[in-house]
Design a protein around this motif. Structure first.
Motif, short mmCIF file in Angstrom:
data_model
loop_
_atom_site.label_atom_id
_atom_site.label_comp_id
_atom_site.label_asym_id
_atom_site.label_seq_id
_atom_site.Cartn_x
_atom_site.Cartn_y
_atom_site.Cartn_z
N GLN A 1 0.84 -1.20 0.00
CA GLN A 1 0.00 0.00 0.00
C GLN A 1 0.88 1.26 0.00
N ALA A 2 1.94 1.25 0.80
CA ALA A 2 2.84 2.41 0.89
C ALA A 2 3.64 2.62 -0.38
N LEU A 3 3.77 1.57 -1.21
CA LEU A 3 4.58 1.66 -2.43
C LEU A 3 3.77 2.00 -3.68
N LEU A 4 2.45 2.05 -3.57
CA LEU A 4 1.61 2.23 -4.76
C LEU A 4 2.01 3.45 -5.59
N HIS A 5 2.33 4.55 -4.95
CA HIS A 5 2.61 5.79 -5.69
C HIS A 5 4.09 5.97 -6.03
N ARG A 6 4.84 4.86 -6.00
CA ARG A 6 6.27 4.84 -6.34
C ARG A 6 7.07 5.85 -5.52
N PRO A 7 7.03 5.74 -4.21
CA PRO A 7 7.78 6.71 -3.39
C PRO A 7 9.28 6.52 -3.52
N ALA A 8 10.00 7.61 -3.34
CA ALA A 8 11.47 7.52 -3.34
C ALA A 8 11.97 7.02 -1.99
N VAL A 9 11.11 7.17 -0.95
CA VAL A 9 11.50 6.83 0.42
C VAL A 9 10.40 5.98 1.06
N LEU A 10 10.79 4.87 1.67
CA LEU A 10 9.86 4.05 2.44
C LEU A 10 10.32 4.09 3.89
N ILE A 11 9.43 4.52 4.81
CA ILE A 11 9.79 4.69 6.21
C ILE A 11 8.98 3.71 7.06
N LEU A 12 9.69 2.89 7.84
CA LEU A 12 9.04 1.86 8.66
C LEU A 12 9.54 1.97 10.09
N ASP A 13 8.62 2.16 11.03
CA ASP A 13 8.97 2.29 12.44
C ASP A 13 8.75 0.95 13.13
N GLU A 14 9.84 0.33 13.59
CA GLU A 14 9.79 -0.97 14.27
C GLU A 14 8.98 -1.99 13.48
N PRO A 15 9.34 -2.26 12.21
CA PRO A 15 8.50 -3.12 11.37
C PRO A 15 8.49 -4.59 11.77
N THR A 16 9.47 -5.03 12.58
CA THR A 16 9.52 -6.45 12.93
C THR A 16 8.78 -6.76 14.22
N ASN A 17 8.18 -5.75 14.87
CA ASN A 17 7.45 -5.99 16.11
C ASN A 17 6.35 -7.02 15.91
N GLY A 18 6.35 -8.05 16.72
CA GLY A 18 5.29 -9.05 16.68
C GLY A 18 5.47 -10.13 15.63
N LEU A 19 6.48 -9.99 14.77
CA LEU A 19 6.68 -11.00 13.72
C LEU A 19 7.47 -12.19 14.26
#
Length: 310
Positions: free
Chosen positions: A151-169
């Protein structure tokens, strides 16, 4: 991706601070992030990682300094800057009773120039082809994270920002996420910014790491620098059933090297050139060696050294 584009700076922070009342949350932080890089913000809880990210995406104001994204100021040209950003600051929000595909279609309808071809591309990028038509309520946490990234990549962003993405995985989910982020950086040229307090994951995921402590930037190093074993000296562990006798022999024959006993092992820092003679000395003295192992310097070692163990 050609080398010129690889070094293009997409995110720039200059003397960025965040204050709430008399308390300084982020203190005078500056760094650049080039495209195609997985850039880690590493530090204990309360180090200022989330505050820094919230300033980057406009969720909280910048008290001092400047953040620019693709040359646009977050403070003064927010709409122009944020159009280059995809982000998951907390858990990705989804309609649980819709399929993954319909969630993406709903998001695409609110974005300019995003067609079904692009939806198909992002589904492939995050590896969700087999589950994309299932309802989100049936998804594992790892699948929801990947759908959020799509969803965050749909508009072809130059930057992807993820805060603590591995939490709970779980470990498998963490590994999948790590592989997809590396793929995005290498194949799409996306600058990926990841915050975490998990040293082991940052070690495997990132190209560069900024270490934060109490709101201050302690240092920025490439992973090669962080994992550098200082070439001149390596930590060697020698396992033997006679550690005390081995230590006494080596103290006589190699007095410049300091050996310590840990259980059934001797450990010491020595140069590569010294290792063969140490082993030969023990073998000649009749000391049985069970194992000789080079212990690599870990990110934890470097992190504790940079933060002086705090």
């Amino acid at each position: 991706m050609d080398s010129e584009k690889k070094h293009e700076t997409v995110v720039q922070l200059r003397n960025v601070s965040k204050k709430i009342g008399l308390k300084t949350i982020v203190d005078n932080v500056s760094f650049d992030i080039p495209r195609g890089t997985v850039f880690g913000l590493l530090g204990p809880n309360g180090a200022g990682k989330t505050s820094l990210i919230r300033m980057m995406v406009g969720l909280t104001s910048i008290s001092q300094g400047e953040i620019t994204i693709r040359g646009a100021s977050v403070k003064h040209e927010f709409e122009r800057a944020i159009r280059h950003v995809g982000a998951i600051v907390e858990n990705p929000e989804m309609y649980r009773f819709l399929s993954g595909y319909k969630n993406l279609l709903h998001s695409a309808n609110m974005l300019p120039d995003v067609d079904r071809k692009r939806i198909k591309e992002v589904i492939a990028l995050v590896g969700l082809e087999t589950g994309i038509h299932q309802k989100v309520k049936t998804y594992s946490l790892g699948m929801r994270q990947r759908l959020g990234i799509a969803q965050a990549l749909l508009h072809r962003p130059a930057v992807l920002i993820l805060d603590e993405p591995t939490n709970g995985l779980d470990p498998a989910g963490i590994r999948e996420l790590r592989n997809h982020l590396r793929h995005l950086a290498e194949m799409e040229g996306t600058a990926v910014i990841v915050s975490s307090h998990l040293l082991s994951e940052m070690e495997l995921m990132c190209d560069e790491i900024a270490v934060l402590q109490k709101g201050k930037l302690i240092g920025i190093k490439s992973m090669e620098e962080l994992m550098d074993n200082h070439a001149a000296a390596e930590t060697i562990r020698i396992e033997t059933e006679q550690p005390q006798e081995a230590k006494e022999i080596l103290q006589r024959e190699a007095p410049a090297i300091r050996f310590s006993i840990r259980g059934q092992s001797l450990t010491a820092e020595m140069t590569r050139e010294e290792i063969p003679s140490v082993i030969a000395t023990l073998v000649y003295a009749g000391i049985p060696l069970m194992e000789v192992k080079r212990e690599g310097r870990t990110l934890e070692d470097t992190f504790l050294e940079m933060t002086r163990g705090e």
